[in-house]
Design an enzyme around this catalytic site. Sequence first.
Site, short mmCIF file in Angstrom:
data_model
loop_
_atom_site.label_atom_id
_atom_site.label_comp_id
_atom_site.label_asym_id
_atom_site.label_seq_id
_atom_site.Cartn_x
_atom_site.Cartn_y
_atom_site.Cartn_z
N ASP A 135 0.85 -1.19 0.00
CA ASP A 135 0.00 0.00 0.00
C ASP A 135 0.89 1.24 0.00
O ASP A 135 1.80 1.35 0.83
CB ASP A 135 -0.94 0.01 1.22
CG ASP A 135 -2.08 1.01 1.03
OD1 ASP A 135 -2.43 1.31 -0.13
OD2 ASP A 135 -2.64 1.47 2.04
N HIS A 142 -3.68 13.96 0.98
CA HIS A 142 -3.89 13.06 2.12
C HIS A 142 -2.68 13.11 3.07
O HIS A 142 -2.85 13.26 4.29
CB HIS A 142 -4.11 11.63 1.63
CG HIS A 142 -4.13 10.61 2.74
ND1 HIS A 142 -5.13 10.56 3.68
CD2 HIS A 142 -3.26 9.61 3.06
CE1 HIS A 142 -4.89 9.57 4.53
NE2 HIS A 142 -3.75 8.98 4.18
N SER A 266 -9.51 -5.75 4.12
CA SER A 266 -9.38 -4.77 3.04
C SER A 266 -10.31 -5.26 1.93
O SER A 266 -10.27 -6.43 1.58
CB SER A 266 -7.94 -4.71 2.51
OG SER A 266 -7.01 -4.73 3.57
N THR A 358 -4.74 6.42 0.32
CA THR A 358 -5.97 7.22 0.35
C THR A 358 -5.87 8.36 -0.65
O THR A 358 -4.88 9.09 -0.65
CB THR A 358 -6.17 7.80 1.76
OG1 THR A 358 -6.08 6.73 2.69
CG2 THR A 358 -7.51 8.50 1.89
CA CA Z 1 -4.06 2.99 2.94
#
Ligand code: CA
Length: 424
Positions: A135, A142, A266, A358
Amino acid sequence: MKITANNPSRKSWLKVEIASDFPIQNIPFGVFLTKEDVITIGTRIGEYAIDLAALHQLNYFEGIPLTDDIFMQNTLNDFISDGRTTWRLVRNRIADIFDEENPKLKENKKHRDKVIFNLSDVEVLLPVDIGDYTDFYSSKEHATNVGTMFRDPENALFPNWSHLPVGYHGRSSSIVVSGTKLRRPKGQTLLPGETQPVFGPSRLVDFELETAFITTDANKFGKSIDINEAEDFIFGMVIFNDWSARDIQKWEYVPLGPFLAKSFASTISPWIVTLDALEPFRVAGPKQNPEPLPYLQLEGNHSFNINLQAAIKPKKQTETIVSNSNFKYMYWSMAQQLTHQTSNGCNVRSGDMYGSGTISGPTKDSYGSMLELTWRGENPIKMSDGTERKFINDGDTVILRGFCENDKVRIGFGECKGRIRKAK
Ligand code: CA
């Protein structure tokens, strides 16, 4: 090879609603379970699931080099391993088969009954066996919001952030397909004003509005890939909710980063939309300053104009849209992320997944998490049923959506949703 599947004037003999995410120009790939308990690889047009194994058995892919059982599998990993030329040939052929000008399958009822299912009669499954999952943290808005909240508004970004796509290795075993029921996680937290931690249900469950890309086998162990070739190894994208327990995260993340606050679940959308299908929606990403190091430099347009949305639906109530963002706000491109991932010689395999991080836009209504939207809970959001949310309540369903649109065609991802149930 031309991507003839993308021809915007093509129409299907299958009925497709105008607002559908899945016109004949999309042709995503997924895996589903039929009423007869058969698992097959498939695609989706409108509200129909199409069995690619059945099409293959009936010889509709004649002339394309495919092994006999390539679509008779529980996952797309082997098909993804076949590489970009094969993906293109198969997508182009599917577009031809369902083109309104082509009578071959359209007028063969026996074949149609074997190949086409109502979407409501099948169960979509996790489309890939995800070996490794990374990730990233690639939205500047963000990272700036989080840095401002938890550290110093003057130095919201760490010095490395503008020079490399910051990321961490996540947990792939708990990546689930849209619709999978979730439980509020339990974990260790340090309550405000306390010196000793407690163990119990998280009080601050959040969503993260992300996309993710799925790779094919890209590089051998010890080799890296060139940034100019990076996109060739990206099969497609999904919408991704990187559920996060903020109170667990806050206590555990020092010094090694996210751990159990993220790995409880997730969620991804079930249909992988190919990079080929997104081709008409290429745009330039944000201007990068400072200039990246040479191994991360790439000319041209490498972002995509994908509208992203997050909604919360309390139990038995209508949903409230809480965020409208866009993939184009991402500072680091997928090509840069993948190149950076392999730059030390780490090998990337078929079915690996890479989260964007994000994706927050520049305005307050485009932030990609409740943490930012409510600014740590200081500004709760009003739901359409009159209740307020700082974070996600038990019984709430979070629905993420993504779609691209121009004056000719709409290509979407469908929904990525999950409901948080009470902790056990
Ligand atoms: Ca994340």
